[in-house]
Enzyme design. Structure first.
Site, PDB file in Angstrom:
ATOM      1  N   ASP A   1       5.318   3.737  14.400  1.00 47.32           N
ATOM      2  CA  ASP A   1       4.366   3.555  13.312  1.00 47.32           C
ATOM      3  C   ASP A   1       4.366   4.767  12.373  1.00 47.32           C
ATOM      4  O   ASP A   1       4.253   5.909  12.816  1.00 47.32           O
ATOM      5  CB  ASP A   1       2.954   3.348  13.889  1.00 47.32           C
ATOM      6  CG  ASP A   1       1.967   2.835  12.859  1.00 47.32           C
ATOM      7  OD1 ASP A   1       1.703   3.573  11.892  1.00 47.32           O
ATOM      8  OD2 ASP A   1       1.463   1.712  13.010  1.00 47.32           O
TER       9      ASP A   1
ATOM     10  N   ARG B   1       2.234   5.930  10.492  1.00 48.25           N
ATOM     11  CA  ARG B   1       0.961   6.653  10.349  1.00 48.25           C
ATOM     12  C   ARG B   1       0.732   7.662  11.461  1.00 48.25           C
ATOM     13  O   ARG B   1      -0.307   8.346  11.470  1.00 48.25           O
ATOM     14  CB  ARG B   1      -0.193   5.650  10.323  1.00 48.25           C
ATOM     15  CG  ARG B   1      -0.133   4.642   9.189  1.00 48.25           C
ATOM     16  CD  ARG B   1      -1.109   3.500   9.416  1.00 48.25           C
ATOM     17  NE  ARG B   1      -0.738   2.717  10.603  1.00 48.25           N
ATOM     18  CZ  ARG B   1      -1.459   1.701  11.077  1.00 48.25           C
ATOM     19  NH1 ARG B   1      -2.584   1.361  10.470  1.00 48.25           N
ATOM     20  NH2 ARG B   1      -1.051   1.042  12.143  1.00 48.25           N
TER      21      ARG B   1
ATOM     22  N   HIS C   1      -1.185   4.220  20.134  1.00 55.30           N
ATOM     23  CA  HIS C   1      -2.259   4.338  19.144  1.00 55.30           C
ATOM     24  C   HIS C   1      -3.006   3.019  19.051  1.00 55.30           C
ATOM     25  O   HIS C   1      -2.431   1.939  19.227  1.00 55.30           O
ATOM     26  CB  HIS C   1      -1.720   4.754  17.774  1.00 55.30           C
ATOM     27  CG  HIS C   1      -0.815   3.732  17.130  1.00 55.30           C
ATOM     28  ND1 HIS C   1      -1.268   2.801  16.222  1.00 55.30           N
ATOM     29  CD2 HIS C   1       0.513   3.504  17.267  1.00 55.30           C
ATOM     30  CE1 HIS C   1      -0.265   2.048  15.825  1.00 55.30           C
ATOM     31  NE2 HIS C   1       0.834   2.449  16.448  1.00 55.30           N
TER      32      HIS C   1
ATOM     33  N   CYS D   1      -2.271  -1.013  17.369  1.00 56.65           N
ATOM     34  CA  CYS D   1      -0.809  -1.003  17.355  1.00 56.65           C
ATOM     35  C   CYS D   1      -0.270  -2.398  17.017  1.00 56.65           C
ATOM     36  O   CYS D   1      -0.586  -3.380  17.695  1.00 56.65           O
ATOM     37  CB  CYS D   1      -0.279  -0.556  18.720  1.00 56.65           C
ATOM     38  SG  CYS D   1       1.528  -0.536  18.845  1.00 56.65           S
TER      39      CYS D   1
END
Length: 213
Positions: free
Chosen positions: A44, A46, A98, A101
């Protein structure tokens, strides 16, 4: 959003800023890496591994894939773990998921995902292992977030099952395996407080690869 051309300008600014605060930055960057940490995280965009831990280049060895999986037939992640332990002698291995997800949510979506099917099946297997607990959570958002945590725990177990980790720990007392979750809303890391030694002892009943009894 930066344009493609801006990436190179950003790179030049990054070098200038680093050298301005540390004249030896490039010499350190070019020297051999000696990280204490292996970070296995999600791809990801982020969740930047170095930044969320406040570490500089050279301080953490990083592997990322969809939903931070450690599949025993994935030669990529297995090679990374082996190199990090046997050659870099990392002291800690961190599996970091996270919340929210996309990979975890996709795994629980009842439709054909094409080439992702066998990959996401690993997450569906985590659900199967913890089906009773997860089915008891009525809020879908909370259920997905709990699956994120359980997925991290199971991937930590998969790391501990590897021979290179077991042998290094028996001989050197490291690496220790940790499970974390990153909260995108707060920017904070959550330590799942995995009892590494207890998990190691538990799984070695079946997965003991140290050559000892």
């Amino acid at each position: 959003m930066a344009t493609y051309e801006q990436l190179f300008e950003n790179n030049r600014k990054w070098v200038a800023e680093k050298v301005a605060t540390d004249k030896d930055f490039l010499a350190k960057l070019a020297s051999d890496q000696e990280p204490d940490y292996l970070y296995i995280g999600c791809s990801d965009s982020r969740v930047p591994a170095n930044e969320i831990m406040g570490l500089e280049p050279g301080e953490v060895f990083v592997h990322r894939n969809i939903a931070n999986l450690v599949a025993n037939i994935d030669l990529n992640v297995m090679s990374v773990i082996n190199y990090a332990v046997a050659n870099l002698h990392v002291k800690h291995i961190i599996v970091c998921g996270h919340y929210n997800c996309g990979g975890v949510k996709a795994a629980m979506t009842p439709k054909d995902m094409g080439i992702l099917n066998p990959w996401l099946r690993n997450i569906r297997d985590v659900y199967r292992l913890h089906e009773d607990e997860l089915d008891g959570i009525k809020d879908e958002h909370e259920k997905y977030n709990r699956l994120v945590e359980l997925n991290v725990v199971e991937q930590c177990r998969n790391v501990i099952k590897t021979a290179v980790v077991q042998k290094s720990y028996a001989e050197n007392g490291y690496p220790v395996v940790h499970g974390w979750v990153f909260d995108l809303k707060t920017g904070l890391l959550k330590d799942l407080n995995i009892d590494f030694e207890a998990v190691l002892k538990q799984i070695q009943k079946i997965y003991n690869l140290t050559g000892s009894h």
